[in-house]
Design a protein around this motif. Structure first.
Motif, PDB file in Angstrom:
ATOM      1  N   ILE A  25     -18.801  21.099 -27.565  1.00 52.05           N
ATOM      2  CA  ILE A  25     -18.958  22.407 -26.915  1.00 52.05           C
ATOM      3  C   ILE A  25     -20.091  22.364 -25.901  1.00 52.05           C
ATOM      4  O   ILE A  25     -19.951  22.821 -24.759  1.00 52.05           O
ATOM      5  CB  ILE A  25     -19.203  23.503 -27.970  1.00 52.05           C
ATOM      6  N   GLU A  28     -19.269  20.757 -22.600  1.00 54.30           N
ATOM      7  CA  GLU A  28     -18.371  21.474 -21.692  1.00 54.30           C
ATOM      8  C   GLU A  28     -19.137  22.112 -20.535  1.00 54.30           C
ATOM      9  O   GLU A  28     -18.581  22.371 -19.476  1.00 54.30           O
ATOM     10  CB  GLU A  28     -17.599  22.561 -22.449  1.00 54.30           C
ATOM     11  N   ARG A  33     -20.005  24.222 -13.973  1.00 59.84           N
ATOM     12  CA  ARG A  33     -19.474  25.219 -14.911  1.00 59.84           C
ATOM     13  C   ARG A  33     -20.613  25.697 -15.820  1.00 59.84           C
ATOM     14  O   ARG A  33     -20.639  25.409 -17.015  1.00 59.84           O
ATOM     15  CB  ARG A  33     -18.339  24.607 -15.734  1.00 59.84           C
ATOM     16  N   GLU A  40     -12.271  29.431 -22.373  1.00 59.79           N
ATOM     17  CA  GLU A  40     -12.469  28.201 -21.598  1.00 59.79           C
ATOM     18  C   GLU A  40     -13.057  27.096 -22.465  1.00 59.79           C
ATOM     19  O   GLU A  40     -12.656  25.928 -22.368  1.00 59.79           O
ATOM     20  CB  GLU A  40     -13.387  28.487 -20.407  1.00 59.79           C
ATOM     21  N   ILE A  41     -14.001  27.462 -23.319  1.00 61.91           N
ATOM     22  CA  ILE A  41     -14.592  26.466 -24.216  1.00 61.91           C
ATOM     23  C   ILE A  41     -13.538  25.929 -25.176  1.00 61.91           C
ATOM     24  O   ILE A  41     -13.417  24.713 -25.385  1.00 61.91           O
ATOM     25  CB  ILE A  41     -15.771  27.071 -25.006  1.00 61.91           C
ATOM     26  N   GLY A  44     -11.220  23.583 -23.490  1.00 67.70           N
ATOM     27  CA  GLY A  44     -11.872  22.325 -23.139  1.00 67.70           C
ATOM     28  C   GLY A  44     -12.033  21.375 -24.309  1.00 67.70           C
ATOM     29  O   GLY A  44     -11.884  20.160 -24.158  1.00 67.70           O
ATOM     30  N   VAL A  45     -12.341  21.922 -25.485  1.00 71.18           N
ATOM     31  CA  VAL A  45     -12.573  21.060 -26.655  1.00 71.18           C
ATOM     32  C   VAL A  45     -11.344  20.933 -27.543  1.00 71.18           C
ATOM     33  O   VAL A  45     -11.352  20.183 -28.519  1.00 71.18           O
ATOM     34  CB  VAL A  45     -13.771  21.567 -27.492  1.00 71.18           C
ATOM     35  N   THR A  52     -13.733  28.114 -32.462  1.00 73.91           N
ATOM     36  CA  THR A  52     -14.730  27.999 -31.401  1.00 73.91           C
ATOM     37  C   THR A  52     -15.797  29.071 -31.541  1.00 73.91           C
ATOM     38  O   THR A  52     -16.991  28.809 -31.348  1.00 73.91           O
ATOM     39  CB  THR A  52     -14.053  28.103 -30.021  1.00 73.91           C
TER      40      THR A  52
END
Length: 260
Positions: A25, A28, A33, A40-41, A44-45, A52
């Motif tokens: 996290i 990211e 960014r 979005e997090i 991304g992960v 999250t």
């Protein structure tokens, strides 16, 4: 063969999955960014939004993340010392920066310095061209080792055994790469022998690049010049080839003198 302990990817520690997710996290966030939403997090992960939230809450409790508007988060100044520590150990980029700026101005194209970190090629320093249309790549973004001039230089100079181990892992999940493997291995052998690699459009459409190894005590980096292919004709490419190879040799000699 050049050895580099940073190339050996450590085995995953048992029972550390939660810690890996927390670190993922944090990774990211970047200069490009600086503020991210939960969605979005999570994307991304590769985690559900609900999971999250839990990890973001933990990072907020540790004052490493803070709210940045509606449903968005940003890192706090407590991350600053970690970022400065990473910059402090990246002396290679600092030692090369003035030379890279001079080369970029001389040739009119962007100059990149790339290291192998784990199984990725990562730009650690850049001197961008002053053209409006130019190659611009933010340091810290991981890219594959088997594509692009810089990555191939790093992979070739890892040695045949280490290159083979990397390709074994990549081919296991990429049938198309497995089909191309014999040709790629021949290309890596040629790069190892000639001391440079050239690519066009392998990572970014229409981008031509040439790279050569910069050797230092614990490994090798890749010095590259990259720019739009339409602007770099055959004569210009020959000039860039020669200057990149010579500059990489000069930097290697400097690292040797400084015992870096």
């Amino acid at each position: 063969m050049v050895s580099d302990t940073s190339r050996r990817k450590p085995t995953k520690a048992a029972g550390a999955e939660s810690a890996r997710k927390v670190l993922a996290i944090l990774l990211e966030f970047s200069a490009e960014r600086p503020r991210l939403t939960i969605q979005e997090i999570a994307a991304g992960v590769g985690m559900p939004v609900s999971s999250t939230y839990r990890y973001v809450s933990l990072l907020r409790q540790m004052d490493l993340l803070e709210e940045a508007g509606s449903n968005a988060y940003q890192v706090t100044p407590l991350i600053g010392p970690v970022a400065r520590a990473a910059q402090a150990v990246n002396d290679l980029g600092e030692l090369s920066r003035e030379t890279m700026r001079s080369l970029a101005d001389e040739l009119g194209e962007s100059v990149l310095l790339t290291r192998r970190i784990g199984d990725s090629a990562v730009v650690v320093a850049a001197a961008e061209s002053r053209h409006v249309v130019r190659m611009a790549l933010e340091p810290g973004i991981p890219r594959p080792l088997h594509r692009g001039a810089s990555g191939k230089v790093l992979l070739a100079h890892a040695g045949e055994g280490e290159s083979a181990a990397y390709l074994d892992a990549q081919c296991a999940s990429d049938p198309a790469l497995a089909t191309r493997r014999p040709a790629l291995e021949s290309e890596l052998a040629a790069i190892r022998a000639q001391g440079w690699a050239e690519s066009i459009g392998e990572l970014d459409p229409g981008v031509w690049a040439v790279a050569s190894p910069v050797r230092y005590s614990t490994g090798a980096a890749a010095l590259a010049v990259a720019g739009p292919a339409y602007r770099i004709d055959g004569e210009k490419r020959n000039e860039i080839h020669q200057r990149v190879v010579q500059t990489a040799r000069d930097l290697s000699e400097r690292m040797l003198q400084l015992a870096y």
